[in-house]
Design a protein around this motif. Structure first.
Motif, PDB file in Angstrom:
ATOM      1  N   GLN A  90     -12.713   5.957  12.732  1.00  0.00           N
ATOM      2  CA  GLN A  90     -13.087   7.335  12.422  1.00  0.00           C
ATOM      3  C   GLN A  90     -14.598   7.516  12.414  1.00  0.00           C
ATOM      4  OE1 GLN A  90     -11.453   8.654   8.715  1.00  0.00           O
ATOM      5  NE2 GLN A  90     -12.371  10.681   8.814  1.00  0.00           N
ATOM      6  N   SER A  91     -15.325   6.508  11.928  1.00  0.00           N
ATOM      7  CA  SER A  91     -16.789   6.609  11.797  1.00  0.00           C
ATOM      8  C   SER A  91     -17.536   6.168  13.050  1.00  0.00           C
ATOM      9  CB  SER A  91     -17.243   5.740  10.620  1.00  0.00           C
ATOM     10  OG  SER A  91     -16.936   4.373  10.870  1.00  0.00           O
ATOM     11  N   TYR A  92     -16.776   5.773  14.112  1.00  0.00           N
ATOM     12  CA  TYR A  92     -17.310   5.295  15.389  1.00  0.00           C
ATOM     13  C   TYR A  92     -17.871   3.879  15.293  1.00  0.00           C
ATOM     14  CZ  TYR A  92     -17.397  10.387  15.978  1.00  0.00           C
ATOM     15  OH  TYR A  92     -17.080  11.711  15.976  1.00  0.00           O
ATOM     16  N   ALA A  93     -18.457   3.475  14.122  1.00  0.00           N
ATOM     17  CA  ALA A  93     -18.953   2.117  13.894  1.00  0.00           C
ATOM     18  C   ALA A  93     -19.947   1.685  14.963  1.00  0.00           C
ATOM     19  CB  ALA A  93     -17.776   1.136  13.815  1.00  0.00           C
ATOM     20  N   LEU A  94     -20.890   2.561  15.292  1.00  0.00           N
ATOM     21  CA  LEU A  94     -21.934   2.230  16.263  1.00  0.00           C
ATOM     22  C   LEU A  94     -23.119   1.579  15.555  1.00  0.00           C
ATOM     23  CD1 LEU A  94     -21.922   5.497  18.403  1.00  0.00           C
ATOM     24  CD2 LEU A  94     -20.603   3.393  18.771  1.00  0.00           C
ATOM     25  N   PHE A  95     -23.805   0.689  16.265  1.00  0.00           N
ATOM     26  CA  PHE A  95     -25.013   0.060  15.729  1.00  0.00           C
ATOM     27  C   PHE A  95     -26.192   0.995  15.970  1.00  0.00           C
ATOM     28  CE2 PHE A  95     -22.268  -3.552  16.962  1.00  0.00           C
ATOM     29  CZ  PHE A  95     -22.124  -4.131  15.707  1.00  0.00           C
ATOM     30  N   PRO A  96     -26.820   1.529  14.918  1.00  0.00           N
ATOM     31  CA  PRO A  96     -27.872   2.538  15.117  1.00  0.00           C
ATOM     32  C   PRO A  96     -29.123   1.999  15.795  1.00  0.00           C
ATOM     33  CG  PRO A  96     -27.746   1.880  12.811  1.00  0.00           C
ATOM     34  CD  PRO A  96     -26.561   1.254  13.493  1.00  0.00           C
ATOM     35  N   HIS A  97     -29.368   0.684  15.689  1.00  0.00           N
ATOM     36  CA  HIS A  97     -30.598   0.113  16.256  1.00  0.00           C
ATOM     37  C   HIS A  97     -30.421  -0.321  17.711  1.00  0.00           C
ATOM     38  CE1 HIS A  97     -28.186  -3.268  14.913  1.00  0.00           C
ATOM     39  NE2 HIS A  97     -28.917  -4.074  15.658  1.00  0.00           N
ATOM     40  N   LEU A  98     -29.193  -0.244  18.238  1.00  0.00           N
ATOM     41  CA  LEU A  98     -28.940  -0.623  19.616  1.00  0.00           C
ATOM     42  C   LEU A  98     -28.814   0.606  20.495  1.00  0.00           C
ATOM     43  CD1 LEU A  98     -26.278  -3.484  19.232  1.00  0.00           C
ATOM     44  CD2 LEU A  98     -28.773  -3.685  19.381  1.00  0.00           C
ATOM     45  N   SER A  99     -29.140   0.464  21.755  1.00  0.00           N
ATOM     46  CA  SER A  99     -28.985   1.566  22.700  1.00  0.00           C
ATOM     47  C   SER A  99     -27.504   1.796  22.985  1.00  0.00           C
ATOM     48  CB  SER A  99     -29.710   1.239  24.009  1.00  0.00           C
ATOM     49  OG  SER A  99     -29.059   0.167  24.684  1.00  0.00           O
ATOM     50  N   VAL A 100     -27.221   2.907  23.670  1.00  0.00           N
ATOM     51  CA  VAL A 100     -25.849   3.210  24.071  1.00  0.00           C
ATOM     52  C   VAL A 100     -25.284   2.066  24.908  1.00  0.00           C
ATOM     53  CG1 VAL A 100     -24.455   4.701  25.555  1.00  0.00           C
ATOM     54  CG2 VAL A 100     -26.071   5.700  23.929  1.00  0.00           C
ATOM     55  N   ILE A 105     -21.548  -2.691  25.532  1.00  0.00           N
ATOM     56  CA  ILE A 105     -21.283  -4.053  26.007  1.00  0.00           C
ATOM     57  C   ILE A 105     -21.341  -5.094  24.893  1.00  0.00           C
ATOM     58  CG2 ILE A 105     -22.179  -3.501  28.304  1.00  0.00           C
ATOM     59  CD1 ILE A 105     -24.714  -5.106  27.543  1.00  0.00           C
ATOM     60  N   PHE A 106     -21.479  -4.647  23.647  1.00  0.00           N
ATOM     61  CA  PHE A 106     -21.649  -5.592  22.550  1.00  0.00           C
ATOM     62  C   PHE A 106     -20.504  -6.612  22.504  1.00  0.00           C
ATOM     63  CE2 PHE A 106     -21.043  -7.018  18.175  1.00  0.00           C
ATOM     64  CZ  PHE A 106     -22.323  -7.460  17.849  1.00  0.00           C
ATOM     65  N   GLY A 107     -19.262  -6.116  22.626  1.00  0.00           N
ATOM     66  CA  GLY A 107     -18.121  -7.027  22.565  1.00  0.00           C
ATOM     67  C   GLY A 107     -18.103  -8.016  23.713  1.00  0.00           C
ATOM     68  N   LEU A 108     -18.492  -7.568  24.908  1.00  0.00           N
ATOM     69  CA  LEU A 108     -18.535  -8.474  26.061  1.00  0.00           C
ATOM     70  C   LEU A 108     -19.592  -9.553  25.861  1.00  0.00           C
ATOM     71  CD1 LEU A 108     -18.222  -5.996  29.082  1.00  0.00           C
ATOM     72  CD2 LEU A 108     -16.412  -7.102  27.749  1.00  0.00           C
ATOM     73  N   ARG A 109     -20.703  -9.168  25.255  1.00  0.00           N
ATOM     74  CA  ARG A 109     -21.768 -10.139  25.012  1.00  0.00           C
ATOM     75  C   ARG A 109     -21.296 -11.228  24.037  1.00  0.00           C
ATOM     76  NH1 ARG A 109     -27.262  -9.523  25.787  1.00  0.00           N
ATOM     77  NH2 ARG A 109     -27.074  -7.254  25.935  1.00  0.00           N
ATOM     78  N   THR A 110     -20.621 -10.795  22.960  1.00  0.00           N
ATOM     79  CA  THR A 110     -20.157 -11.787  21.982  1.00  0.00           C
ATOM     80  C   THR A 110     -19.067 -12.684  22.570  1.00  0.00           C
ATOM     81  OG1 THR A 110     -18.531 -10.222  21.066  1.00  0.00           O
ATOM     82  CG2 THR A 110     -20.699 -10.295  20.032  1.00  0.00           C
ATOM     83  N   GLY A 145     -19.848  14.399  19.922  1.00  0.00           N
ATOM     84  CA  GLY A 145     -18.961  14.115  21.039  1.00  0.00           C
ATOM     85  C   GLY A 145     -19.457  12.957  21.894  1.00  0.00           C
ATOM     86  N   GLN A 146     -20.768  12.871  22.088  1.00  0.00           N
ATOM     87  CA  GLN A 146     -21.328  11.758  22.856  1.00  0.00           C
ATOM     88  C   GLN A 146     -21.164  10.438  22.122  1.00  0.00           C
ATOM     89  OE1 GLN A 146     -25.240  13.425  23.239  1.00  0.00           O
ATOM     90  NE2 GLN A 146     -24.773  14.470  25.175  1.00  0.00           N
ATOM     91  N   GLN A 147     -21.347  10.463  20.794  1.00  0.00           N
ATOM     92  CA  GLN A 147     -21.122   9.242  20.019  1.00  0.00           C
ATOM     93  C   GLN A 147     -19.662   8.801  20.117  1.00  0.00           C
ATOM     94  OE1 GLN A 147     -22.760   9.146  15.991  1.00  0.00           O
ATOM     95  NE2 GLN A 147     -24.265  10.694  16.564  1.00  0.00           N
ATOM     96  N   GLN A 148     -18.754   9.769  20.125  1.00  0.00           N
ATOM     97  CA  GLN A 148     -17.351   9.432  20.259  1.00  0.00           C
ATOM     98  C   GLN A 148     -17.079   8.780  21.607  1.00  0.00           C
ATOM     99  OE1 GLN A 148     -14.452   8.340  19.495  1.00  0.00           O
ATOM    100  NE2 GLN A 148     -13.924  10.060  18.176  1.00  0.00           N
ATOM    101  N   ARG A 149     -17.711   9.261  22.647  1.00  0.00           N
ATOM    102  CA  ARG A 149     -17.533   8.666  23.965  1.00  0.00           C
ATOM    103  C   ARG A 149     -18.069   7.231  24.008  1.00  0.00           C
ATOM    104  NH1 ARG A 149     -18.786  14.072  25.375  1.00  0.00           N
ATOM    105  NH2 ARG A 149     -17.095  15.073  26.545  1.00  0.00           N
ATOM    106  N   VAL A 150     -19.154   6.983  23.291  1.00  0.00           N
ATOM    107  CA  VAL A 150     -19.692   5.617  23.233  1.00  0.00           C
ATOM    108  C   VAL A 150     -18.671   4.688  22.571  1.00  0.00           C
ATOM    109  CG1 VAL A 150     -21.527   4.133  22.324  1.00  0.00           C
ATOM    110  CG2 VAL A 150     -22.083   6.413  23.184  1.00  0.00           C
ATOM    111  N   ALA A 151     -18.076   5.145  21.474  1.00  0.00           N
ATOM    112  CA  ALA A 151     -17.058   4.344  20.801  1.00  0.00           C
ATOM    113  C   ALA A 151     -15.863   4.102  21.729  1.00  0.00           C
ATOM    114  CB  ALA A 151     -16.608   5.038  19.521  1.00  0.00           C
ATOM    115  N   LEU A 152     -15.466   5.128  22.476  1.00  0.00           N
ATOM    116  CA  LEU A 152     -14.383   4.967  23.447  1.00  0.00           C
ATOM    117  C   LEU A 152     -14.791   3.995  24.551  1.00  0.00           C
ATOM    118  CD1 LEU A 152     -13.163   8.658  23.891  1.00  0.00           C
ATOM    119  CD2 LEU A 152     -11.933   6.803  22.771  1.00  0.00           C
ATOM    120  N   GLY A 153     -16.042   4.101  24.981  1.00  0.00           N
ATOM    121  CA  GLY A 153     -16.529   3.214  26.037  1.00  0.00           C
ATOM    122  C   GLY A 153     -16.459   1.759  25.628  1.00  0.00           C
ATOM    123  N   ARG A 154     -16.780   1.485  24.379  1.00  0.00           N
ATOM    124  CA  ARG A 154     -16.720   0.106  23.889  1.00  0.00           C
ATOM    125  C   ARG A 154     -15.284  -0.414  23.896  1.00  0.00           C
ATOM    126  NH1 ARG A 154     -19.896  -0.639  18.497  1.00  0.00           N
ATOM    127  NH2 ARG A 154     -18.180   0.604  17.703  1.00  0.00           N
TER     128      ARG A 154
END
Length: 379
Positions: A90-100, A105-110, A145-154
């Motif tokens: 619900q909160s998108y759980a995005l890292f504020p200090h990282l770019s879109v 790609i955070f999960g792919l990197r890990t 809406g853009q933040q939601q798309r980033v969460a979907l993208g991940r």
């Protein structure tokens, strides 16, 4: 949309899932299946257990009993990162200090996916979700809406066969929610993954899902397609929860002799359900509505009134809103009358031709039928 590789969706099967916190029971013997490649919505009021159930599927919460299967594999005891699924919160759980780009790609990197493959997948996902112009921005520079798309993208970039979503649109305004509903449903169909989606919003469930699991107080109330859930609610709770405004539920006494006659035919104490849009003013109607108010909504209007002393709503054309204090005769078609056991709240199915309330010469349920709540007298 740009095609992006994804694994074949896998079925999610829950068998006897229970969850207890001390003396409190959050979930009681939940058994249900989300078919492979389907969009299944977990719907219900706050506190009904739908998010707890989703977290058990995700491996973020431990079940007190039962089994979780994804595909043919039992994953009940596996940690979250071993269940081959993605999740959008619900909160998108995005890292504020990282770019879109870095968030996506955070999960792919890990997971140590090669850089060339990370960049290729990122390009596809960014084009798919319209994020290409924003890859260098931070989440704080984006709209909701853009933040939601980033969460979907991940979630999409992980190429997992199962995606779980916990009320992902609840933080968006009404117009943006409508847009995102359309985009999210199209995305799921395009990529073919299995979606398990938690919401308390019936509009989201009805417009997006192939299958709705309606929950109430830690139990499953009904599992059905959106159409069947609306047209054939299994309980009074389902009838009242689905529909805006909800279905009218009238006690047997509100229908007088008509109610008593059906109760004698079927046995037991009945409750009668009728949707506001199914009721109509009709001089032949056996029901009488005393109008107590109304709401003008433009193309149509909601008439507020009482039928046999019970509160009821009727939807009429906007220009036909009657004045307060008016007494109206009201009828409805045979197929629009829903019967429930007043004690258990469960639906009662009955053969409509057996209804004793059709106009003589026009059997109930036939093309020439009067409403079962229409006056049998000839005009």
């Amino acid at each position: 949309m740009t095609a992006i590789e994804t694994q074949q969706g896998r079925a999610i099967r829950l068998a006897g899932i229970s969850k207890h916190w001390g003396e409190t029971t959050a979930l009681s013997e939940i058994s249900v299946e989300a078919p492979a490649g389907s969009f299944t919505a977990l719907l219900g009021p706050s506190g009904c257990g739908k998010s707890t159930l989703l977290r058990i599927v995700a491996g973020l919460e431990e079940a007190s009993g039962g089994q979780v299967l994804i595909g043919e594999e039992e994953v009940t005891g596996r940690p979250a990162d071993k269940r081959d699924l993605s999740m959008v919160f619900q909160s998108y759980a995005l890292f504020p200090h990282l770019s879109v780009a870095e968030n996506i790609i955070f999960g792919l990197r890990t997971r140590r996916v090669a850089r060339a493959e990370r960049m290729a997948r990122l390009a596809q996902v960014a084009e798919l979700l319209g994020l290409a112009p924003y890859l260098d921005r931070k989440p704080g520079q984006l709209s909701g809406g853009q933040q939601q798309r980033v969460a979907l993208g991940r979630a999409v970039i992980s190429q997992r066969p199962v995606c779980l979503m916990d009320e992902p649109l609840s933080n968006l305004d009404a117009k943006l929610r409508q847009t995102m509903r359309t985009e999210l449903r199209a995305l799921q169909r395009e990529l073919g993954f299995t979606m398990l989606y938690v919401t308390h919003d019936q509009v989201e469930a009805i417009t997006m899902a192939d299958q709705v699991v309606l929950m109430n107080a830690g139990r499953i109330e009904q599992v059905a397609s959106p159409h069947d859930l609306y047209e054939r609610p299994a309980t009074i709770f389902a009838a009242r929860f689905i529909g805006t405004p909800p279905m009218n539920i009238l006690p047997q006494s509100a229908l007088g002799e008509t109610g008593a006659r059906l109760a004698a035919e079927l046995g037991g104490d009945l409750a009668f359900g009728m949707r506001p849009e199914a009721l109509r003013p009709d001089p032949q109607g056996l029901l009488e509505m005393q109008v107590t108010g109304g709401e003008y909504l433009g193309a149509d209007a909601l008439v507020q009134g009482r039928i046999g002393g019970a509160e009821a709503l009727m939807r009429v054309p906007g220009q036909a809103l009657p004045e307060q204090g008016t007494a109206l005769r009201v009828a409805l078609a045979p197929q629009d009358l829903h019967l429930f056991d007043a004690g258990t709240g469960r639906r009662i199915d009955y053969p409509q031709p057996a209804s004793p309330m059709a106009r003589p010469g026009h059997p109930a349920g036939s093309s020439g039928a009067m409403s079962p709540l229409s006056n049998p007298k000839e005009p």
